[in-house]
Design a protein around this motif. Sequence first.
Motif, PDB file in Angstrom:
ATOM      1  N   TYR A   1       4.274  51.908  47.791  1.00  0.00           N
ATOM      2  CA  TYR A   1       4.417  50.444  48.012  1.00  0.00           C
ATOM      3  C   TYR A   1       5.496  50.114  47.037  1.00  0.00           C
ATOM      4  N   PHE A   2       6.465  49.240  47.703  1.00  0.00           N
ATOM      5  CA  PHE A   2       7.454  48.678  46.423  1.00  0.00           C
ATOM      6  C   PHE A   2       7.166  47.260  46.630  1.00  0.00           C
ATOM      7  N   LEU A   3       6.621  46.575  45.533  1.00  0.00           N
ATOM      8  CA  LEU A   3       6.778  45.095  45.558  1.00  0.00           C
ATOM      9  C   LEU A   3       8.022  44.310  44.931  1.00  0.00           C
ATOM     10  N   TYR A   4       8.368  43.288  45.389  1.00  0.00           N
ATOM     11  CA  TYR A   4       9.573  42.736  44.980  1.00  0.00           C
ATOM     12  C   TYR A   4       9.610  41.295  45.219  1.00  0.00           C
ATOM     13  N   GLY A   5      10.153  40.583  44.068  1.00  0.00           N
ATOM     14  CA  GLY A   5      10.085  38.951  44.657  1.00  0.00           C
ATOM     15  C   GLY A   5      10.138  38.333  43.138  1.00  0.00           C
ATOM     16  N   ASP A   6       9.823  36.910  43.062  1.00  0.00           N
ATOM     17  CA  ASP A   6       9.692  35.933  41.982  1.00  0.00           C
ATOM     18  C   ASP A   6       8.474  35.781  41.893  1.00  0.00           C
ATOM     19  N   ILE A   7       8.215  34.463  41.930  1.00  0.00           N
ATOM     20  CA  ILE A   7       6.991  33.568  41.468  1.00  0.00           C
ATOM     21  C   ILE A   7       5.678  34.038  42.350  1.00  0.00           C
ATOM     22  N   PRO A   8       5.629  34.231  43.515  1.00  0.00           N
ATOM     23  CA  PRO A   8       4.362  34.860  44.009  1.00  0.00           C
ATOM     24  C   PRO A   8       3.939  36.249  44.095  1.00  0.00           C
ATOM     25  N   LEU A   9       4.874  36.960  43.010  1.00  0.00           N
ATOM     26  CA  LEU A   9       4.765  38.353  43.012  1.00  0.00           C
ATOM     27  C   LEU A   9       3.497  38.921  42.599  1.00  0.00           C
ATOM     28  N   GLN A  10       3.040  38.123  41.473  1.00  0.00           N
ATOM     29  CA  GLN A  10       1.595  38.639  40.970  1.00  0.00           C
ATOM     30  C   GLN A  10       0.517  38.370  41.885  1.00  0.00           C
ATOM     31  N   LEU A  11       0.635  37.366  42.606  1.00  0.00           N
ATOM     32  CA  LEU A  11      -0.332  37.254  43.690  1.00  0.00           C
ATOM     33  C   LEU A  11      -0.415  38.277  44.844  1.00  0.00           C
ATOM     34  N   LYS A  12       0.764  38.573  45.125  1.00  0.00           N
ATOM     35  CA  LYS A  12       0.739  39.803  46.260  1.00  0.00           C
ATOM     36  C   LYS A  12       0.344  41.186  45.450  1.00  0.00           C
ATOM     37  N   TYR A  13       0.550  41.462  44.194  1.00  0.00           N
ATOM     38  CA  TYR A  13       0.357  42.607  43.719  1.00  0.00           C
ATOM     39  C   TYR A  13      -1.366  42.353  43.563  1.00  0.00           C
ATOM     40  N   ASP A  14      -1.931  41.359  42.914  1.00  0.00           N
ATOM     41  CA  ASP A  14      -3.327  41.363  43.003  1.00  0.00           C
ATOM     42  C   ASP A  14      -3.937  41.578  44.193  1.00  0.00           C
TER      43      ASP A  14
ATOM     44  N   GLY B   1      16.807  27.559  41.103  1.00  0.00           N
ATOM     45  CA  GLY B   1      15.991  28.339  41.927  1.00  0.00           C
ATOM     46  C   GLY B   1      16.545  29.368  42.822  1.00  0.00           C
ATOM     47  N   LYS B   2      17.838  30.008  42.326  1.00  0.00           N
ATOM     48  CA  LYS B   2      18.395  31.054  42.832  1.00  0.00           C
ATOM     49  C   LYS B   2      18.302  32.288  42.100  1.00  0.00           C
ATOM     50  N   THR B   3      18.198  33.225  42.765  1.00  0.00           N
ATOM     51  CA  THR B   3      17.622  34.713  42.192  1.00  0.00           C
ATOM     52  C   THR B   3      18.882  35.119  41.450  1.00  0.00           C
ATOM     53  N   VAL B   4      18.632  35.715  40.131  1.00  0.00           N
ATOM     54  CA  VAL B   4      19.603  36.286  39.395  1.00  0.00           C
ATOM     55  C   VAL B   4      19.727  37.536  39.654  1.00  0.00           C
ATOM     56  N   ASN B   5      18.814  38.208  39.732  1.00  0.00           N
ATOM     57  CA  ASN B   5      18.862  39.796  39.873  1.00  0.00           C
ATOM     58  C   ASN B   5      18.315  40.236  41.078  1.00  0.00           C
ATOM     59  N   PRO B   6      18.766  39.859  42.396  1.00  0.00           N
ATOM     60  CA  PRO B   6      18.013  40.123  43.642  1.00  0.00           C
ATOM     61  C   PRO B   6      18.045  41.665  43.681  1.00  0.00           C
ATOM     62  N   LEU B   7      16.785  42.186  44.174  1.00  0.00           N
ATOM     63  CA  LEU B   7      16.897  43.408  44.616  1.00  0.00           C
ATOM     64  C   LEU B   7      18.015  44.180  45.431  1.00  0.00           C
TER      65      LEU B   7
ATOM     66  N   ALA C   1       7.910  39.160  48.064  1.00  0.00           N
ATOM     67  CA  ALA C   1       6.945  38.136  47.588  1.00  0.00           C
ATOM     68  C   ALA C   1       8.017  37.247  46.932  1.00  0.00           C
ATOM     69  N   ARG C   2       8.822  36.452  47.584  1.00  0.00           N
ATOM     70  CA  ARG C   2       9.776  35.469  47.180  1.00  0.00           C
ATOM     71  C   ARG C   2       9.371  33.974  47.371  1.00  0.00           C
ATOM     72  N   LYS C   3       9.578  33.069  46.316  1.00  0.00           N
ATOM     73  CA  LYS C   3       9.102  31.883  46.306  1.00  0.00           C
ATOM     74  C   LYS C   3       9.388  31.101  47.668  1.00  0.00           C
TER      75      LYS C   3
ATOM     76  N   GLU D   1       7.244  32.586  50.308  1.00  0.00           N
ATOM     77  CA  GLU D   1       5.569  32.650  50.101  1.00  0.00           C
ATOM     78  C   GLU D   1       5.164  31.417  49.344  1.00  0.00           C
ATOM     79  N   LYS D   2       5.612  30.296  49.368  1.00  0.00           N
ATOM     80  CA  LYS D   2       4.970  29.029  48.702  1.00  0.00           C
ATOM     81  C   LYS D   2       3.675  28.849  49.354  1.00  0.00           C
ATOM     82  N   LYS D   3       3.745  28.955  50.774  1.00  0.00           N
ATOM     83  CA  LYS D   3       2.387  28.719  51.248  1.00  0.00           C
ATOM     84  C   LYS D   3       1.178  29.510  51.008  1.00  0.00           C
ATOM     85  N   SER D   4       1.558  30.684  50.576  1.00  0.00           N
ATOM     86  CA  SER D   4       0.326  31.809  50.108  1.00  0.00           C
ATOM     87  C   SER D   4      -0.355  31.082  48.756  1.00  0.00           C
ATOM     88  N   LEU D   5       0.534  30.592  47.665  1.00  0.00           N
ATOM     89  CA  LEU D   5      -0.175  29.919  46.530  1.00  0.00           C
ATOM     90  C   LEU D   5      -1.156  28.682  47.093  1.00  0.00           C
ATOM     91  N   GLN D   6      -0.334  27.871  48.023  1.00  0.00           N
ATOM     92  CA  GLN D   6      -1.103  26.626  48.563  1.00  0.00           C
ATOM     93  C   GLN D   6      -2.535  27.050  49.111  1.00  0.00           C
TER      94      GLN D   6
END
Length: 330
Positions: free
Chosen positions: A3-16, A100-106, A124-126, A129-134
Amino acid sequence: MVYFLYGDIPLQLKYDELLKKIKEENQNIPEQYFDITQDETDDIFQALSTNSMFIPKSLIVIRRLEKMKGLNAFIKSLGEFNYSQKIIILIYEESLNDYGKTVNPLEKALTMKNLEAVAKLIPARKETEKKSLQFFVEKELKCTEYEAEKFIEMVGEDFLKIKNEIAKVENFLNGEPFKLEKIKHILSINTEYNLYKLVESFIYNKNVKELIEHLRAEKNYMLFLNILGEELTTLLKLKDLLQRGIISTGMSYNKFKADIYPNIKNHFRINSFRISAEYPLFLKFKYLDLYSAEFYKRKMKDTLVVEYKIKTGQIDDATGIEKFILEFFI
């Protein structure tokens, strides 16, 4: 399986979520964790190449791939190993700038074709994926969609912080129903939300002192201009609706929500995926008579001019923005 997980703020949620699923499906699975920044490359390859006849399945998690030099070569090499006895989780964390722009996009770091050949991609990008947090906050606190959105605004979008704040709230409520007003005072308010409230106080109450004190301490000048520009844009749109008789300052919330908001909501997009909720817009009605539409237009232009001068080095950010704030209502 890889599995290759990539993204920004929701990354930890997807990983968990993924880790929980793997452990539920593979009870007592042995685990190994590696961090690219710890110079563990040799250990990683040894773990990937080693199989044991005594262990049916093992889990290997490799973090901080965004820090790896020669990432493309590493991904290509993954195709050389046998993963019949392994589950591999690879994690690439993208960073966001103040806008809010990605500095190091995959996509810039890797040849996606090589990656897709060896791994299942889980984004898992903001922005998507914002709805996932909500939904997570709604479920955990048993609150409304609006309350969940405000909760995230107040504490920020870092998943670990959200989990900690939820635990704090649950402990405080001790089984009582959730009410946002009841728990506001115990939350650790994030800097962006705090600045947003200061911008509101600045526009509506001409509160200059607290805003300048905050900016001197936090140095988040460009974020201030971004928030101010968004607020002025929203107020100008509402002012236009007021002048055209579509809304009125004395309108009830229920009428606005049922009859007006569904027809205008697309004009109040926060980004491509999110639209401003009806209640925060309604709360601004009482301020619409403070200034003219021309005032909002002029100040929006002034905001853009200050931002341009700072970015082109014509003025110092701290001095330029303080002068801008002090002269805002002149």
